[in-house]
Every structure is written in C-alpha cells, then in structure tokens.
Scaffold this motif. Structure first.
Motif, PDB file in Angstrom:
ATOM      1  N   ILE A  54       0.828  -1.205   0.000  1.00 15.50           N
ATOM      2  CA  ILE A  54       0.000   0.000   0.000  1.00 15.50           C
ATOM      3  C   ILE A  54       0.865   1.259   0.000  1.00 15.50           C
ATOM      4  CG2 ILE A  54      -1.977  -1.154   1.044  1.00 15.50           C
ATOM      5  CD1 ILE A  54      -1.192   0.193   3.717  1.00 15.50           C
ATOM      6  N   THR A  55       2.102   1.129  -0.445  1.00 13.21           N
ATOM      7  CA  THR A  55       3.017   2.270  -0.426  1.00 13.21           C
ATOM      8  C   THR A  55       2.572   3.399  -1.340  1.00 13.21           C
ATOM      9  OG1 THR A  55       4.430   1.192  -2.076  1.00 13.21           O
ATOM     10  CG2 THR A  55       5.028   0.879   0.251  1.00 13.21           C
ATOM     11  N   GLU A  56       1.755   3.107  -2.343  1.00 18.06           N
ATOM     12  CA  GLU A  56       1.289   4.151  -3.259  1.00 18.06           C
ATOM     13  C   GLU A  56      -0.194   4.486  -3.063  1.00 18.06           C
ATOM     14  OE1 GLU A  56       2.477   3.594  -7.325  1.00 18.06           O
ATOM     15  OE2 GLU A  56       4.408   2.793  -6.720  1.00 18.06           O
ATOM     16  N   ALA A  57      -0.779   3.943  -2.016  1.00 20.38           N
ATOM     17  CA  ALA A  57      -2.186   4.235  -1.725  1.00 20.38           C
ATOM     18  C   ALA A  57      -2.270   5.438  -0.792  1.00 20.38           C
ATOM     19  CB  ALA A  57      -2.850   3.027  -1.072  1.00 20.38           C
ATOM     20  N   LEU A  58      -3.309   6.217  -0.969  1.00 18.26           N
ATOM     21  CA  LEU A  58      -3.553   7.340  -0.071  1.00 18.26           C
ATOM     22  C   LEU A  58      -4.147   6.816   1.224  1.00 18.26           C
ATOM     23  CD1 LEU A  58      -5.043   9.850  -2.647  1.00 18.26           C
ATOM     24  CD2 LEU A  58      -2.703   9.771  -1.755  1.00 18.26           C
ATOM     25  N   ARG A  59      -3.962   7.558   2.281  1.00 22.63           N
ATOM     26  CA  ARG A  59      -4.499   7.146   3.572  1.00 22.63           C
ATOM     27  C   ARG A  59      -6.016   7.033   3.462  1.00 22.63           C
ATOM     28  NH1 ARG A  59      -2.421   9.067   9.250  1.00 22.63           N
ATOM     29  NH2 ARG A  59      -0.781   7.756   8.474  1.00 22.63           N
ATOM     30  N   PRO A  60      -6.577   5.900   3.905  1.00 27.10           N
ATOM     31  CA  PRO A  60      -8.025   5.700   3.747  1.00 27.10           C
ATOM     32  C   PRO A  60      -8.831   6.505   4.759  1.00 27.10           C
ATOM     33  CG  PRO A  60      -7.077   3.853   4.913  1.00 27.10           C
ATOM     34  CD  PRO A  60      -5.922   4.737   4.506  1.00 27.10           C
ATOM     35  N   SER A  61     -10.082   6.744   4.404  1.00 27.75           N
ATOM     36  CA  SER A  61     -11.011   7.347   5.361  1.00 27.75           C
ATOM     37  C   SER A  61     -11.251   6.356   6.491  1.00 27.75           C
ATOM     38  CB  SER A  61     -12.332   7.671   4.658  1.00 27.75           C
ATOM     39  OG  SER A  61     -12.995   6.466   4.305  1.00 27.75           O
ATOM     40  N   THR A  86       4.008  -0.692   3.966  1.00 29.69           N
ATOM     41  CA  THR A  86       3.694   0.729   3.921  1.00 29.69           C
ATOM     42  C   THR A  86       4.966   1.532   4.141  1.00 29.69           C
ATOM     43  OG1 THR A  86       2.383   2.516   4.883  1.00 29.69           O
ATOM     44  CG2 THR A  86       3.077   0.787   6.376  1.00 29.69           C
ATOM     45  N   ASN A  87       5.032   2.713   3.564  1.00 24.42           N
ATOM     46  CA  ASN A  87       6.188   3.573   3.797  1.00 24.42           C
ATOM     47  C   ASN A  87       5.850   4.732   4.717  1.00 24.42           C
ATOM     48  OD1 ASN A  87       4.628   5.028   2.045  1.00 24.42           O
ATOM     49  ND2 ASN A  87       6.115   5.105   0.398  1.00 24.42           N
ATOM     50  N   ASP A  88       4.669   4.709   5.292  1.00 19.22           N
ATOM     51  CA  ASP A  88       4.197   5.747   6.212  1.00 19.22           C
ATOM     52  C   ASP A  88       4.344   5.215   7.639  1.00 19.22           C
ATOM     53  OD1 ASP A  88       2.539   7.285   7.933  1.00 19.22           O
ATOM     54  OD2 ASP A  88       1.253   7.871   6.258  1.00 19.22           O
ATOM     55  N   VAL A 106       2.901  -5.855   9.728  1.00 11.46           N
ATOM     56  CA  VAL A 106       3.078  -4.624   8.969  1.00 11.46           C
ATOM     57  C   VAL A 106       4.574  -4.325   8.877  1.00 11.46           C
ATOM     58  CG1 VAL A 106       2.436  -2.206   8.762  1.00 11.46           C
ATOM     59  CG2 VAL A 106       0.878  -3.805   9.885  1.00 11.46           C
ATOM     60  N   PHE A 107       5.011  -3.995   7.671  1.00 12.34           N
ATOM     61  CA  PHE A 107       6.427  -3.758   7.405  1.00 12.34           C
ATOM     62  C   PHE A 107       6.621  -2.468   6.623  1.00 12.34           C
ATOM     63  CE2 PHE A 107       5.785  -8.291   7.737  1.00 12.34           C
ATOM     64  CZ  PHE A 107       6.876  -8.741   8.454  1.00 12.34           C
ATOM     65  N   SER A 108       7.843  -1.950   6.667  1.00  3.70           N
ATOM     66  CA  SER A 108       8.201  -0.794   5.852  1.00  3.70           C
ATOM     67  C   SER A 108       9.255  -1.162   4.817  1.00  3.70           C
ATOM     68  CB  SER A 108       8.682   0.364   6.731  1.00  3.70           C
ATOM     69  OG  SER A 108       9.741  -0.053   7.552  1.00  3.70           O
ATOM     70  N   LEU A 111      11.762  -6.864   1.627  1.00  2.00           N
ATOM     71  CA  LEU A 111      12.496  -8.096   1.905  1.00  2.00           C
ATOM     72  C   LEU A 111      12.104  -8.728   3.246  1.00  2.00           C
ATOM     73  CD1 LEU A 111      14.543 -10.186   0.988  1.00  2.00           C
ATOM     74  CD2 LEU A 111      16.335  -8.739   1.974  1.00  2.00           C
ATOM     75  N   PRO A 112      12.069  -7.972   4.345  1.00  4.93           N
ATOM     76  CA  PRO A 112      11.626  -8.597   5.599  1.00  4.93           C
ATOM     77  C   PRO A 112      10.191  -9.127   5.537  1.00  4.93           C
ATOM     78  CG  PRO A 112      12.738  -6.528   6.048  1.00  4.93           C
ATOM     79  CD  PRO A 112      12.566  -6.619   4.560  1.00  4.93           C
ATOM     80  N   SER A 113       9.330  -8.434   4.801  1.00  3.83           N
ATOM     81  CA  SER A 113       7.944  -8.918   4.698  1.00  3.83           C
ATOM     82  C   SER A 113       7.893 -10.256   3.976  1.00  3.83           C
ATOM     83  CB  SER A 113       7.055  -7.889   4.006  1.00  3.83           C
ATOM     84  OG  SER A 113       7.410  -7.712   2.659  1.00  3.83           O
ATOM     85  N   GLU A 114       8.657 -10.391   2.903  1.00  5.47           N
ATOM     86  CA  GLU A 114       8.687 -11.655   2.162  1.00  5.47           C
ATOM     87  C   GLU A 114       9.318 -12.762   2.991  1.00  5.47           C
ATOM     88  OE1 GLU A 114      10.716 -10.272  -1.333  1.00  5.47           O
ATOM     89  OE2 GLU A 114       8.828 -10.043  -2.434  1.00  5.47           O
ATOM     90  N   MET A 115      10.362 -12.415   3.750  1.00 11.23           N
ATOM     91  CA  MET A 115      11.008 -13.420   4.606  1.00 11.23           C
ATOM     92  C   MET A 115      10.029 -13.926   5.662  1.00 11.23           C
ATOM     93  SD  MET A 115      14.782 -11.688   4.937  1.00 11.23           S
ATOM     94  CE  MET A 115      15.322 -12.793   6.218  1.00 11.23           C
ATOM     95  N   TRP A 116       9.261 -13.019   6.262  1.00  5.88           N
ATOM     96  CA  TRP A 116       8.300 -13.433   7.266  1.00  5.88           C
ATOM     97  C   TRP A 116       7.198 -14.299   6.654  1.00  5.88           C
ATOM     98  CZ3 TRP A 116       3.036 -12.088   7.921  1.00  5.88           C
ATOM     99  CH2 TRP A 116       2.461 -12.620   9.089  1.00  5.88           C
ATOM    100  N   LEU A 117       6.733 -13.924   5.473  1.00  7.97           N
ATOM    101  CA  LEU A 117       5.660 -14.689   4.828  1.00  7.97           C
ATOM    102  C   LEU A 117       6.056 -16.138   4.574  1.00  7.97           C
ATOM    103  CD1 LEU A 117       4.289 -12.055   2.298  1.00  7.97           C
ATOM    104  CD2 LEU A 117       3.023 -13.090   4.196  1.00  7.97           C
TER     105      LEU A 117
END
Length: 125
Positions: A54-61, A86-88, A106-108, A111-117
C-alpha cells in the motif's frame, strides 16, 4: 486502483498492489475476488501468503479502514499469513495496533515482509 499478481512469484506469495484513494466499493470488490482465489488455493492445500503493498495508496477514510478490517476478519483464517507493506511510519504504527490480534504483520521494507511470509516465525515483533 488495485492490481493482483497471482502467478509471477515462485514462493506462492500473492502480491496485491494498491494505489490512489479507495472507496468502500473498491474494498468490497477486492475482498470478494480475493475470497474466490483463496478458496481455490485452500481446496488444493496451498498455504495462503499475501503481500499487500500500500506504499502508493492514499491514507483511507475511517469508513474505508473499518470496512477493510471487517473484510480481513471475514476473509483470513488463523493459518493464513498476510503482510502489509507501507512507507508511512504513522500508518505502520496504527495498523500494528489495529491488527495486533491477527496473523497480519506490517512492514516498511519488502524483503523482511517476504522473509516473514515464507518463514515459521509467528510474529515479527
């Protein structure tokens, strides 16, 4: 906008890329389609591993965030692994609080997200 990549990852990780502003209808459509694919994978005994970028998604309502959480609770099972990228930093902290009782991490960094998965570690934090 949402893009789902089901085929390109040899590790069996489903990649979902979100960008722009989401509405309730977008969330509902994504999860309806996702449940269909997850049913197929479960029927074949495949593990469920999903990376939401979701790094390119706007913050949701607040309404969209609440609907997303509700859809996640309806869709995922305890054995599923879901990573959110996310990068936020503020959003990362907020998501961790909201999702602390689930098997969603949740990751920023990708690579760590893929390793955890693909690991046997229960929670990365």
């Amino acid at each position: 906008m949402v893009e789902i990549d089901l085929l390109s990852d040899p590790d069996g990780i489903m990649a979902i890329f979100a960008s722009g502003q989401w509405e309730l209808v977008d969330v509902d459509l994504l999860y309806r389609n996702l449940r269909i694919e997850l049913s197929r994978r479960r029927a074949h005994g495949r593990p469920i591993r999903i990376l939401f970028d979701i790094t390119e998604a706007l913050r949701p309502s607040e309404a969209v965030a609440a609907r997303t959480l509700w859809q996640m609770q309806r869709t995922f099972q305890p054995s599923d692994r879901v990573a959110i990228l996310t990068n936020d930093i503020d959003q990362k902290k907020r998501l961790r609080l909201l999702l602390e009782s689930t098997n969603v991490a949740v990751f920023s960094s990708k690579l760590p997200s893929e390793m955890w998965l693909t690991s046997d570690i229960d929670r990365p934090y």
